[in-house]
Every structure is written in C-alpha cells, then in structure tokens.
Design a protein around this motif. Structure first.
Motif, PDB file in Angstrom:
ATOM      1  N   UNK A 177      -0.927  -0.577  24.545  1.00 38.97           N
ATOM      2  CA  UNK A 177      -1.083   0.365  25.250  1.00 38.97           C
ATOM      3  C   UNK A 177      -1.028   1.545  23.705  1.00 38.97           C
ATOM      4  N   UNK A 178      -1.062   1.315  22.477  1.00 34.94           N
ATOM      5  CA  UNK A 178      -0.299   2.197  22.349  1.00 34.94           C
ATOM      6  C   UNK A 178      -1.485   2.909  21.169  1.00 34.94           C
ATOM      7  N   UNK A 179      -0.967   1.291  20.700  1.00 37.27           N
ATOM      8  CA  UNK A 179      -1.965   0.875  19.176  1.00 37.27           C
ATOM      9  C   UNK A 179      -1.765   1.113  18.105  1.00 37.27           C
ATOM     10  N   UNK A 180      -0.171   1.528  18.332  1.00 37.95           N
ATOM     11  CA  UNK A 180       1.194   2.273  17.286  1.00 37.95           C
ATOM     12  C   UNK A 180       2.153   1.143  17.185  1.00 37.95           C
ATOM     13  N   UNK A 181       2.935   1.006  15.732  1.00 28.18           N
ATOM     14  CA  UNK A 181       3.747   0.340  15.042  1.00 28.18           C
ATOM     15  C   UNK A 181       5.016   0.232  15.602  1.00 28.18           C
ATOM     16  N   UNK A 182       5.859   0.384  16.460  1.00 31.77           N
ATOM     17  CA  UNK A 182       6.973  -0.077  17.153  1.00 31.77           C
ATOM     18  C   UNK A 182       8.579  -0.171  16.515  1.00 31.77           C
ATOM     19  N   UNK A 220      10.147  15.177   5.793  1.00 31.64           N
ATOM     20  CA  UNK A 220       9.118  16.055   5.676  1.00 31.64           C
ATOM     21  C   UNK A 220       8.788  16.194   7.146  1.00 31.64           C
ATOM     22  N   UNK A 221       7.788  17.577   7.577  1.00 38.19           N
ATOM     23  CA  UNK A 221       7.371  17.450   8.813  1.00 38.19           C
ATOM     24  C   UNK A 221       5.802  16.432   8.559  1.00 38.19           C
ATOM     25  N   UNK A 222       5.189  16.621   7.616  1.00 40.10           N
ATOM     26  CA  UNK A 222       3.688  15.494   7.931  1.00 40.10           C
ATOM     27  C   UNK A 222       4.129  13.859   8.420  1.00 40.10           C
ATOM     28  N   UNK A 223       5.560  13.699   8.334  1.00 40.68           N
ATOM     29  CA  UNK A 223       6.108  12.257   8.316  1.00 40.68           C
ATOM     30  C   UNK A 223       6.704  12.432  10.311  1.00 40.68           C
ATOM     31  N   UNK A 224       7.236  13.508  10.211  1.00 40.69           N
ATOM     32  CA  UNK A 224       7.549  13.848  11.182  1.00 40.69           C
ATOM     33  C   UNK A 224       6.435  13.543  12.679  1.00 40.69           C
ATOM     34  N   UNK A 225       5.597  13.849  11.985  1.00 38.52           N
ATOM     35  CA  UNK A 225       4.516  14.455  13.142  1.00 38.52           C
ATOM     36  C   UNK A 225       4.104  12.622  13.472  1.00 38.52           C
ATOM     37  N   UNK A 226       3.914  11.629  12.331  1.00 31.44           N
ATOM     38  CA  UNK A 226       3.535  10.236  12.796  1.00 31.44           C
ATOM     39  C   UNK A 226       4.615   9.734  13.632  1.00 31.44           C
ATOM     40  N   UNK A 227       5.232  10.746  14.088  1.00 34.22           N
ATOM     41  CA  UNK A 227       6.744   9.942  14.722  1.00 34.22           C
ATOM     42  C   UNK A 227       6.891  10.204  16.060  1.00 34.22           C
ATOM     43  N   UNK A 228       6.861   9.430  17.366  1.00 34.59           N
ATOM     44  CA  UNK A 228       7.361   9.288  18.397  1.00 34.59           C
ATOM     45  C   UNK A 228       9.045   8.556  18.840  1.00 34.59           C
ATOM     46  N   UNK A 244      17.492   3.368  18.792  1.00 36.11           N
ATOM     47  CA  UNK A 244      16.298   3.717  18.995  1.00 36.11           C
ATOM     48  C   UNK A 244      15.230   2.760  19.176  1.00 36.11           C
ATOM     49  N   UNK A 245      14.158   2.995  19.873  1.00 36.62           N
ATOM     50  CA  UNK A 245      13.024   2.887  19.408  1.00 36.62           C
ATOM     51  C   UNK A 245      11.661   3.470  19.173  1.00 36.62           C
ATOM     52  N   UNK A 246      10.953   3.774  18.514  1.00 35.94           N
ATOM     53  CA  UNK A 246      10.400   4.610  17.181  1.00 35.94           C
ATOM     54  C   UNK A 246       8.675   4.033  17.451  1.00 35.94           C
ATOM     55  N   UNK A 247       8.159   4.978  18.080  1.00 36.09           N
ATOM     56  CA  UNK A 247       6.893   4.419  17.434  1.00 36.09           C
ATOM     57  C   UNK A 247       5.565   5.149  16.396  1.00 36.09           C
ATOM     58  N   UNK A 248       5.430   4.205  15.718  1.00 35.34           N
ATOM     59  CA  UNK A 248       4.837   5.010  14.420  1.00 35.34           C
ATOM     60  C   UNK A 248       3.188   4.754  14.186  1.00 35.34           C
ATOM     61  N   UNK A 249       2.529   6.514  14.214  1.00 32.50           N
ATOM     62  CA  UNK A 249       1.470   6.198  13.586  1.00 32.50           C
ATOM     63  C   UNK A 249       0.401   5.950  12.327  1.00 32.50           C
ATOM     64  N   UNK A 250       0.796   4.783  12.373  1.00 32.73           N
ATOM     65  CA  UNK A 250       0.041   4.417  10.871  1.00 32.73           C
ATOM     66  C   UNK A 250      -1.403   4.515  10.610  1.00 32.73           C
ATOM     67  N   UNK A 251      -1.606   5.001  12.150  1.00 34.07           N
ATOM     68  CA  UNK A 251      -3.283   5.878  11.580  1.00 34.07           C
ATOM     69  C   UNK A 251      -3.721   7.087  10.764  1.00 34.07           C
ATOM     70  N   UNK A 252      -2.204   8.046  10.569  1.00 29.78           N
ATOM     71  CA  UNK A 252      -2.452   8.600   9.400  1.00 29.78           C
ATOM     72  C   UNK A 252      -1.503   8.904   8.766  1.00 29.78           C
ATOM     73  N   UNK A 253      -1.833   8.905   7.256  1.00 30.67           N
ATOM     74  CA  UNK A 253      -2.089   9.038   6.347  1.00 30.67           C
ATOM     75  C   UNK A 253      -0.701   9.978   5.725  1.00 30.67           C
ATOM     76  N   UNK A 254       0.476  10.366   6.222  1.00 32.28           N
ATOM     77  CA  UNK A 254       1.674  10.855   5.736  1.00 32.28           C
ATOM     78  C   UNK A 254       2.333  10.384   5.442  1.00 32.28           C
ATOM     79  N   UNK A 287       1.059  -1.818   0.032  1.00 33.55           N
ATOM     80  CA  UNK A 287       0.154  -0.134   0.137  1.00 33.55           C
ATOM     81  C   UNK A 287       1.040   1.369  -0.247  1.00 33.55           C
ATOM     82  N   UNK A 288       1.740   1.020   0.932  1.00 38.37           N
ATOM     83  CA  UNK A 288       3.216   2.491   1.061  1.00 38.37           C
ATOM     84  C   UNK A 288       3.709   2.276   1.725  1.00 38.37           C
TER      85      UNK A 288
END
Length: 473
Positions: free
Chosen positions: A178-183, A232-240, A208-218, A154-155
């Motif tokens: 806990x968060x439903x995010x991809x780690x 890019x900023x939209x991808x930065x915003x999906x990561x913690x 690092x250990x990084x969480x990715x919010x796959x619910x965001x279409x960035x 898909x992407x």
C-alpha cells in the motif's frame, strides 16, 4: 469447517533454523527463487532445485544459545526485498548484533518474571539504567546486490537495545504494497507478561508495528536507542507507527481484495491463547507527532490507530495467570493479571479474527504452543484453502508425549461480527521418531504457493536439523 489434507514436499533439508521463507526475482533473472534465512545468519536461495548461498553474516550474529541452554529467539529474524529489488538490488536485514551481550534488564532467568496482582510493585516495574541493563542490540540494515554480483551493506536504519533475549519475532521485515514502506514488527521486549509495560507506551519502540520510509536518506550511524524520542529528528521523520499492544509477532502479511489490502497479524500469547488479527483501514501516526505529544504531556490523536490490547488483553481475553488447583490437579485457577489495564484498553483494542487455545477440550481442535506464521493463500491448487488464511503453531500440546509435532491450520475472514472458526490441515508426511517443530511459514510473490519451515529441536544450538517444505495438494 471443511477438513483439508495436504502433502509436504521437501525442498531442502539439513539446514539451520529457518526464520524467513519468501521469494524474489534476482536482477537479470526471469524465475522466482525461494530465499531461506536462517537464525544463525545464513541466507540461501533455491533455483531449479539447486541451493546456493546468497549471503552469510553469521560472524556478525550474537552468539546464540549460550546463556539459555541452547534455546534462543535472537539472531537473523528479518529479511525483506525492496519492491524494486529486480532493478535496484536493495534488500533489508534485521538481526541481533555480535558482541552486544548484556546481563539482562532483570535478575534471574529471562522468563522468571511473574506479576503478583496483590503486589503493586510487580505491576509497575520500570526499566532503569538501560545502557547497562539490557540483553542485546538489534539492528536493521540496508544492503545492495550490485551489478557486478557483489553484496554490500549500504547503511544502518535502526539500532535497538532490547531488555531480554526473547520476543524478537520472526519474519519481522516486510514491505507494504500500500505505502511502499518497509514494515518492522517488534515484540514487547521479552521475558513474560511485559514487565515494564512497554507495548502500550507510545514512546517505546518495543511492542509496535513501524513503517520506515527507506526512500529518505536520513540513516547514518543511528544511535542505539530504546525509545522514539531518543532518535535524531531526521530519523524520527522517516518513521510512522501503525499499531501498538504487540506481545510477540511472526510478521505482517497483506492480501489484496479488490482495490484495498487486508492486513493479517499473528500475536503470540502468554498462557491462554494464540491470536490472529485482521484489519483493512488504519491511521498510522508519525513518530514526530508521538514525540511532540509526549513533550506536551498529552496523547496524540489515536482515532484509527491499531491497538492489539497487550498487556491487558491476550487475544479476546483479559490476560490471565494460570495456577494449578491443589484440591483438583486437573483444573486450573485463572486470575486476571492486569485488571486495571484490561479495563483501560477494553474499547481501544482491536478484536481478533480468531483465537485458539493452549488447552482445548474439543475433539476436532488442538492445543497450541506459539504461533509461528500467518499467510493468506490465493492459489487454486489446493481449492479448499483458496481465499483462506493459513497459520502454523510451533508444537501441538499432546500431553508432553514425544515426538513433538507442529500444527498447520486455517481460518477464513467472516462477515458476521464474531470470532472466526479454524480447522487443522492434515499432512501426510512421516517424520518418524524425530520431533518436528513448525517454525516458519512463507509464500511466493502472488501468494499461490506456501512454504513451511520445520526444525527437529527447540534449540538453535542443535545445528542442521531444519527442512523446508512446499505445501502441495
């Protein structure tokens, strides 16, 4: 600790190097299938004792073992199923991309770097000309199993340029309950001793250990990067970012305890120890905050942020270099490699749950080589292991006497503030004269069954030498 004995029951054999072992329920099915991802790019699933191909991306995997005499740590190293896979068919892959072979970030063999505490130049190396001086590119992709049974990419979520061929981890993708995010768990970039000090640098994706919010279409054709501030900023915003100070890592696992989760992380050591860490509470930092702090030349608030301490610390110990003593060959001289960094991170780091040594004189312990899996066990079939944390090591140090054998062991979380003890789990399986490297460890969805991946060689280029076992009473 109590001595535990188990049996190894073969499930499938003569496969390639198994890097991920986990279960999922296919859409429309009612039974958990065991999925096996191999380093060369095949993914199989086993249902009712029959092995079937799920997906084969081997043409998209970098040519393995060519530049390193058959040994390699690249390839397909991550597979994770979306928590709603049964309904949405989504799953995720992490692999090293074909056609991206570079010359490496430093001249010489990939592990030839050795810091010299007497030469500051070796302690302050910088990774320069990254677009040219790199080893390969890793990618993280989202795929879908469509209602007609067809599989489709898909992407792309991330494209990461890596300096060396090693320290890409295994079982590197998992979803947080806990968060439903991809780690995504990333190693420090490779070589030895983290030559460019990437693991402590907040802007570096490595270590690092990084969480990715796959619910965001960035995510659409993300650029190839090595640092968070290149995204890019939209991808930065999906990561913690959950944690830093990682050397090399066989994934992260979660154990529900009352209304919270204990997180377990194994960190592969350099010369001294292998370490298992556990934590419950943590405060992830959004990548946008890290980038903003970097622009302002300040440090983001890191209260509650997890730091495993590498490269200043190796588990519970300051990172050491081992040198043979010429006057007494049976002894080693141990020199603190990065004294200043050990001091700086001494109170910022998380202490390990347990560490085990590469050389251990105690008769009931073992000398290890590399941690390859950490999983909590909540089943009752092996009662002596219920509630414990099981781990695997690639190969027992037996004084280089063939054949090689991996190690299965366990530890428990202690309430006292001290390192937990650990104990070998004895197995009954007769591997004969063949080597048996323990390369991966997995569980089913509710962590009541354990699976062990074994390979007959250290070299991925030695094909079809893998067996997957279930660990049974």
């Amino acid at each position: 600790m109590r001595k535990v004995k188990v049996r190894l029951q073969p499930i499938v054999s003569k496969i390639n190097m198994p890097t991920v072992l986990k279960t999922a329920v296919l859409p429309g099915d009612s039974i958990e299938c065991l999925f096996v991802a191999t380093q060369v790019g095949e993914i199989f699933y086993i249902r009712d004792g029959v092995i079937r191909t799920f997906l084969d991306i081997s043409p998209r995997i970098i040519k393995l073992g060519v530049s390193s005499g058959g040994y390699d740590e690249r390839g397909l190293v991550g597979l994770a199923f979306h928590p709603h896979f049964y309904y949405n068919g989504l799953f995720y892959l992490h692999f090293s991309v074909a056609g991206t072979q570079g010359p490496g970030a430093l001249p010489g063999a990939f592990e030839s770097f050795k810091p010299n505490p007497c030469d500051p130049r070796t302690l302050n190396l910088k990774w320069i000309n990254r677009e040219m001086n790199y080893d390969h590119i890793d990618t993280v992709e989202e795929w879908i199993l469509q209602s007609n049974g067809q599989l489709q990419k898909r992407r792309t979520l991330l494209n990461i340029r890596r300096p060396f061929l090693n320290h890409n981890g295994v079982n590197s993708l998992n979803f947080s309950p806990e968060t439903g995010k991809l780690v995504l768990t990333t190693g420090d970039g490779g070589s030895g001793y983290d030559p460019f000090h990437l693991s402590q640098d907040d802007m570096e994706i490595a270590g690092k250990i990084i969480e990715i919010d796959v619910g965001k279409n960035a995510f659409y054709n993300p650029p190839v990067v090595t640092r968070f501030d290149e995204l890019p900023a939209p991808i930065q915003e999906t990561l913690t970012v959950i944690a830093k100070g990682v050397r090399n890592i066989p994934g992260i696992s979660y154990q529900r305890f009352r209304n919270q989760y204990i997180k377990y992380v194994g960190i592969v050591g350099q010369d001294l120890v292998e370490s298992i860490f556990s934590f419950v509470h943590y405060k992830p930092i959004p990548v946008t905050q890290l980038v903003q702090a970097s622009i302002m030349n300040s440090e983001a608030d890191q209260e509650g942020f997890i730091n495993f301490g590498w490269r200043g610390w190796e588990g519970a110990f300051p990172t050491s270099m081992m040198k043979g003593c010429t006057a007494n060959p049976s002894l080693d001289e141990k020199i603190i490699t990065y004294y200043d960094e050990a001091v700086k991170t001494s109170v910022k780091r998380l202490l390990p749950l347990t560490s085990y040594f590469h050389k251990d004189p105690r008769p009931d312990k073992f000398g290890g080589t590399a941690l390859t899996g950490v999983q909590p066990y909540k089943g009752n079939e092996i009662p002596d292991l219920t509630g414990s944390v099981v781990f695997t090591d690639l190969a027992r140090d037996n004084g280089s006497q063939p054949p090689v054998r991996g190690v299965l062991a366990y530890t428990r979380v202690q309430t006292e503030c001290k390192l937990s003890d650990f104990s070998v789990i004895e197995t009954d399986y007769n591997f004969g004269s063949r080597s048996a490297y323990y390369v991966s460890l997995g569980t089913n969805l509710d962590q009541t069954r354990l699976y062990l991946g074994v390979y007959g060689s250290m070299k991925v280029a030695d094909f079809n030498q893998g067996t997957v076992f279930e660990i049974v009473p």
